[in-house]
Design a protein around this motif. Structure first.
Motif, PDB file in Angstrom:
ATOM      1  N   PHE A 103       0.779  -1.148   0.067  1.00  0.00           N
ATOM      2  CA  PHE A 103      -0.031   0.000   0.037  1.00  0.00           C
ATOM      3  C   PHE A 103       0.853   1.365   0.037  1.00  0.00           C
ATOM      4  O   PHE A 103       1.636   1.466   0.746  1.00  0.00           O
ATOM      5  CB  PHE A 103      -0.845   0.076   1.398  1.00  0.00           C
ATOM      6  CG  PHE A 103      -1.639  -1.492   1.538  1.00  0.00           C
ATOM      7  CD1 PHE A 103      -2.883  -1.424   0.842  1.00  0.00           C
ATOM      8  CD2 PHE A 103      -1.184  -2.201   2.409  1.00  0.00           C
ATOM      9  CE1 PHE A 103      -3.617  -2.457   0.993  1.00  0.00           C
ATOM     10  CE2 PHE A 103      -1.961  -3.382   2.325  1.00  0.00           C
ATOM     11  CZ  PHE A 103      -3.033  -3.655   1.799  1.00  0.00           C
ATOM     12  N   TYR A 104       0.615   2.260  -1.053  1.00  0.00           N
ATOM     13  CA  TYR A 104       1.048   3.544  -0.709  1.00  0.00           C
ATOM     14  C   TYR A 104       0.104   4.474  -0.636  1.00  0.00           C
ATOM     15  O   TYR A 104      -0.679   4.468  -1.505  1.00  0.00           O
ATOM     16  CB  TYR A 104       1.962   3.750  -2.165  1.00  0.00           C
ATOM     17  CG  TYR A 104       2.358   5.230  -2.382  1.00  0.00           C
ATOM     18  CD1 TYR A 104       3.316   5.592  -1.365  1.00  0.00           C
ATOM     19  CD2 TYR A 104       1.953   6.099  -3.264  1.00  0.00           C
ATOM     20  CE1 TYR A 104       3.882   7.013  -1.278  1.00  0.00           C
ATOM     21  CE2 TYR A 104       2.310   7.458  -3.256  1.00  0.00           C
ATOM     22  CZ  TYR A 104       3.332   7.839  -2.402  1.00  0.00           C
ATOM     23  OH  TYR A 104       3.728   9.234  -2.591  1.00  0.00           O
ATOM     24  N   ASN A 105       0.334   5.498   0.265  1.00  0.00           N
ATOM     25  CA  ASN A 105      -0.735   6.461   0.506  1.00  0.00           C
ATOM     26  C   ASN A 105      -0.086   7.951  -0.117  1.00  0.00           C
ATOM     27  O   ASN A 105       0.630   8.536   0.717  1.00  0.00           O
ATOM     28  CB  ASN A 105      -1.081   6.752   2.061  1.00  0.00           C
ATOM     29  CG  ASN A 105      -2.028   7.567   2.250  1.00  0.00           C
ATOM     30  OD1 ASN A 105      -2.664   8.341   1.406  1.00  0.00           O
ATOM     31  ND2 ASN A 105      -2.332   8.068   3.581  1.00  0.00           N
ATOM     32  N   ALA A 107      -1.903  10.638  -0.428  1.00  0.00           N
ATOM     33  CA  ALA A 107      -3.077  11.405   0.526  1.00  0.00           C
ATOM     34  C   ALA A 107      -2.155  12.144   1.618  1.00  0.00           C
ATOM     35  O   ALA A 107      -1.200  11.603   2.245  1.00  0.00           O
ATOM     36  CB  ALA A 107      -3.979  11.008   0.650  1.00  0.00           C
ATOM     37  N   PRO A 108      -2.607  13.417   1.757  1.00  0.00           N
ATOM     38  CA  PRO A 108      -2.049  14.100   2.858  1.00  0.00           C
ATOM     39  C   PRO A 108      -2.544  13.617   4.489  1.00  0.00           C
ATOM     40  O   PRO A 108      -2.084  13.952   5.481  1.00  0.00           O
ATOM     41  CB  PRO A 108      -2.713  15.596   2.777  1.00  0.00           C
ATOM     42  CG  PRO A 108      -3.975  15.633   1.962  1.00  0.00           C
ATOM     43  CD  PRO A 108      -3.626  14.322   1.111  1.00  0.00           C
ATOM     44  N   LYS A 109      -3.537  12.779   4.531  1.00  0.00           N
ATOM     45  CA  LYS A 109      -4.051  12.116   5.521  1.00  0.00           C
ATOM     46  C   LYS A 109      -3.923  10.594   5.809  1.00  0.00           C
ATOM     47  O   LYS A 109      -3.762  10.079   4.382  1.00  0.00           O
ATOM     48  CB  LYS A 109      -5.587  12.490   5.926  1.00  0.00           C
ATOM     49  CG  LYS A 109      -5.950  13.872   5.927  1.00  0.00           C
ATOM     50  CD  LYS A 109      -7.387  13.834   6.259  1.00  0.00           C
ATOM     51  CE  LYS A 109      -7.692  15.486   6.726  1.00  0.00           C
ATOM     52  NZ  LYS A 109      -9.116  15.684   7.132  1.00  0.00           N
ATOM     53  N   ALA A 110      -3.845  10.180   6.751  1.00  0.00           N
ATOM     54  CA  ALA A 110      -3.588   8.497   6.846  1.00  0.00           C
ATOM     55  C   ALA A 110      -4.947   8.233   6.157  1.00  0.00           C
ATOM     56  O   ALA A 110      -6.087   8.363   6.450  1.00  0.00           O
ATOM     57  CB  ALA A 110      -3.657   8.263   8.493  1.00  0.00           C
ATOM     58  N   THR A 111      -4.845   6.847   5.573  1.00  0.00           N
ATOM     59  CA  THR A 111      -5.877   5.985   5.065  1.00  0.00           C
ATOM     60  C   THR A 111      -5.785   4.675   5.613  1.00  0.00           C
ATOM     61  O   THR A 111      -4.778   4.111   5.863  1.00  0.00           O
ATOM     62  CB  THR A 111      -5.594   5.832   3.503  1.00  0.00           C
ATOM     63  OG1 THR A 111      -5.330   7.454   2.985  1.00  0.00           O
ATOM     64  CG2 THR A 111      -6.709   5.224   2.829  1.00  0.00           C
ATOM     65  N   THR A 112      -7.020   4.057   5.844  1.00  0.00           N
ATOM     66  CA  THR A 112      -7.277   2.850   6.352  1.00  0.00           C
ATOM     67  C   THR A 112      -7.751   1.820   5.397  1.00  0.00           C
ATOM     68  O   THR A 112      -8.740   2.253   4.820  1.00  0.00           O
ATOM     69  CB  THR A 112      -7.942   2.751   7.758  1.00  0.00           C
ATOM     70  OG1 THR A 112      -7.247   3.423   8.661  1.00  0.00           O
ATOM     71  CG2 THR A 112      -8.036   1.414   8.105  1.00  0.00           C
ATOM     72  N   ALA A 113      -7.295   0.746   5.078  1.00  0.00           N
ATOM     73  CA  ALA A 113      -7.562  -0.269   4.302  1.00  0.00           C
ATOM     74  C   ALA A 113      -8.031  -1.609   4.991  1.00  0.00           C
ATOM     75  O   ALA A 113      -7.448  -1.839   5.714  1.00  0.00           O
ATOM     76  CB  ALA A 113      -6.749  -0.542   2.981  1.00  0.00           C
ATOM     77  N   VAL A 114      -9.358  -1.937   4.561  1.00  0.00           N
ATOM     78  CA  VAL A 114      -9.950  -3.029   5.491  1.00  0.00           C
ATOM     79  C   VAL A 114     -10.149  -4.342   4.450  1.00  0.00           C
ATOM     80  O   VAL A 114     -10.781  -4.038   3.424  1.00  0.00           O
ATOM     81  CB  VAL A 114     -11.354  -2.589   6.120  1.00  0.00           C
ATOM     82  CG1 VAL A 114     -11.811  -4.044   7.007  1.00  0.00           C
ATOM     83  CG2 VAL A 114     -11.095  -1.501   7.183  1.00  0.00           C
ATOM     84  N   VAL A 149      -2.313   3.250   6.657  1.00  0.00           N
ATOM     85  CA  VAL A 149      -1.242   3.726   5.870  1.00  0.00           C
ATOM     86  C   VAL A 149      -1.016   5.288   6.047  1.00  0.00           C
ATOM     87  O   VAL A 149      -1.847   5.867   5.693  1.00  0.00           O
ATOM     88  CB  VAL A 149      -1.084   3.324   4.323  1.00  0.00           C
ATOM     89  CG1 VAL A 149       0.232   3.703   3.652  1.00  0.00           C
ATOM     90  CG2 VAL A 149      -1.336   1.978   4.212  1.00  0.00           C
ATOM     91  N   LYS A 150       0.032   5.925   6.602  1.00  0.00           N
ATOM     92  CA  LYS A 150       0.215   7.283   6.861  1.00  0.00           C
ATOM     93  C   LYS A 150       0.639   8.002   5.474  1.00  0.00           C
ATOM     94  O   LYS A 150       1.067   7.495   4.540  1.00  0.00           O
ATOM     95  CB  LYS A 150       1.234   7.451   7.952  1.00  0.00           C
ATOM     96  CG  LYS A 150       0.922   7.068   9.332  1.00  0.00           C
ATOM     97  CD  LYS A 150       2.143   6.979  10.469  1.00  0.00           C
ATOM     98  CE  LYS A 150       1.513   6.578  11.433  1.00  0.00           C
ATOM     99  NZ  LYS A 150       2.517   5.878  12.308  1.00  0.00           N
ATOM    100  N   PRO A 151       0.483   9.263   5.473  1.00  0.00           N
ATOM    101  CA  PRO A 151       1.001  10.116   4.227  1.00  0.00           C
ATOM    102  C   PRO A 151       2.357   9.530   3.747  1.00  0.00           C
ATOM    103  O   PRO A 151       3.391   9.703   4.792  1.00  0.00           O
ATOM    104  CB  PRO A 151       0.744  11.376   4.536  1.00  0.00           C
ATOM    105  CG  PRO A 151      -0.218  11.592   5.907  1.00  0.00           C
ATOM    106  CD  PRO A 151       0.221  10.256   6.501  1.00  0.00           C
ATOM    107  N   ASN A 152       2.437   9.309   2.381  1.00  0.00           N
ATOM    108  CA  ASN A 152       3.669   9.100   1.690  1.00  0.00           C
ATOM    109  C   ASN A 152       4.545   7.923   2.282  1.00  0.00           C
ATOM    110  O   ASN A 152       5.513   7.815   2.382  1.00  0.00           O
ATOM    111  CB  ASN A 152       4.638  10.461   1.915  1.00  0.00           C
ATOM    112  CG  ASN A 152       4.119  11.479   1.121  1.00  0.00           C
ATOM    113  OD1 ASN A 152       3.427  11.330  -0.090  1.00  0.00           O
ATOM    114  ND2 ASN A 152       4.068  12.757   1.778  1.00  0.00           N
ATOM    115  N   GLU A 153       3.589   7.235   2.841  1.00  0.00           N
ATOM    116  CA  GLU A 153       4.168   5.731   3.224  1.00  0.00           C
ATOM    117  C   GLU A 153       3.885   4.637   2.574  1.00  0.00           C
ATOM    118  O   GLU A 153       2.827   4.623   1.923  1.00  0.00           O
ATOM    119  CB  GLU A 153       3.717   5.462   4.686  1.00  0.00           C
ATOM    120  CG  GLU A 153       4.107   4.454   5.637  1.00  0.00           C
ATOM    121  CD  GLU A 153       3.485   4.350   7.090  1.00  0.00           C
ATOM    122  OE1 GLU A 153       4.472   4.186   7.833  1.00  0.00           O
ATOM    123  OE2 GLU A 153       2.413   4.029   7.118  1.00  0.00           O
ATOM    124  N   VAL A 154       4.833   3.618   2.544  1.00  0.00           N
ATOM    125  CA  VAL A 154       4.449   2.374   2.053  1.00  0.00           C
ATOM    126  C   VAL A 154       4.267   1.398   3.219  1.00  0.00           C
ATOM    127  O   VAL A 154       5.280   1.195   3.990  1.00  0.00           O
ATOM    128  CB  VAL A 154       5.662   1.779   0.928  1.00  0.00           C
ATOM    129  CG1 VAL A 154       5.467   0.369   0.333  1.00  0.00           C
ATOM    130  CG2 VAL A 154       5.942   2.753  -0.265  1.00  0.00           C
TER     131      VAL A 154
END
Length: 163
Positions: A103-105, A107-114, A149-154
């Protein structure tokens, strides 16, 4: 902070874009400035990869799985400050393979994939890019687990079936 409640909408409308959701979970984005529609955004392709973090090596005889033919459910909400799309569907996963999910995010905010893995799991593990185990994630008895996944994190996740 805006406390205005969001309302259900049929499409997301901003001064710059109109966004609609297709039956298969892809979206169409109409750019009002360009006067152009970008179709089937979020079309996913799932393929086996025998490579490492440096190269892609397709598995012999592997066939790609797409979300072209799925039936998605979705809801759209919007207020004057933000819009929210919740899109869900199921893709078949080969029964005989462990799966690496990356996962790569951007976006400027954290994203959660379920995810809900519809088969028995031995475990779900967070790994580094070399796929060395870091820690385990909690999966419930239905095989549901979440990855933040935090912003700009893999984030790299290894899912191991019981089979």
């Amino acid at each position: 902070m805006n406390k205005q409640a969001s309302m259900p909408v049929e499409q997301i409308e901003t001064p710059f874009y109109t966004i609609t959701v297709n039956e298969n979970g892809t979206i169409n984005i109409y750019d009002k400035q360009l006067q152009r529609t970008f179709r089937d955004v979020l079309l996913l392709e799932d393929v086996g990869d025998d490579g490492d973090e440096y190269d892609f090596s397709p598995l012999p005889g592997d066939e790609a799985i797409y979300n072209k033919e799925v039936k998605a459910t979705y809801s759209l909400r919007q207020n004057s400050c933000f819009a929210y799309a919740d899109i869900a569907y199921r893709l078949p996963v080969p029964a005989d393979l462990d799966s690496i999910l990356r996962f790569y995010n951007p976006a400027p905010k954290a994203t959660t994939a379920v995810f809900q893995w519809n088969k028995p799991l031995l475990g779900v593990f967070r790994t580094n890019l070399n796929e060395e185990l870091l820690d385990s994630l909690v999966a419930d008895e239905c095989g549901t687990f979440a990855v933040e996944v935090k912003p700009n994190e893999v984030q790299t996740v290894l899912v191991v079936d019981k089979q």
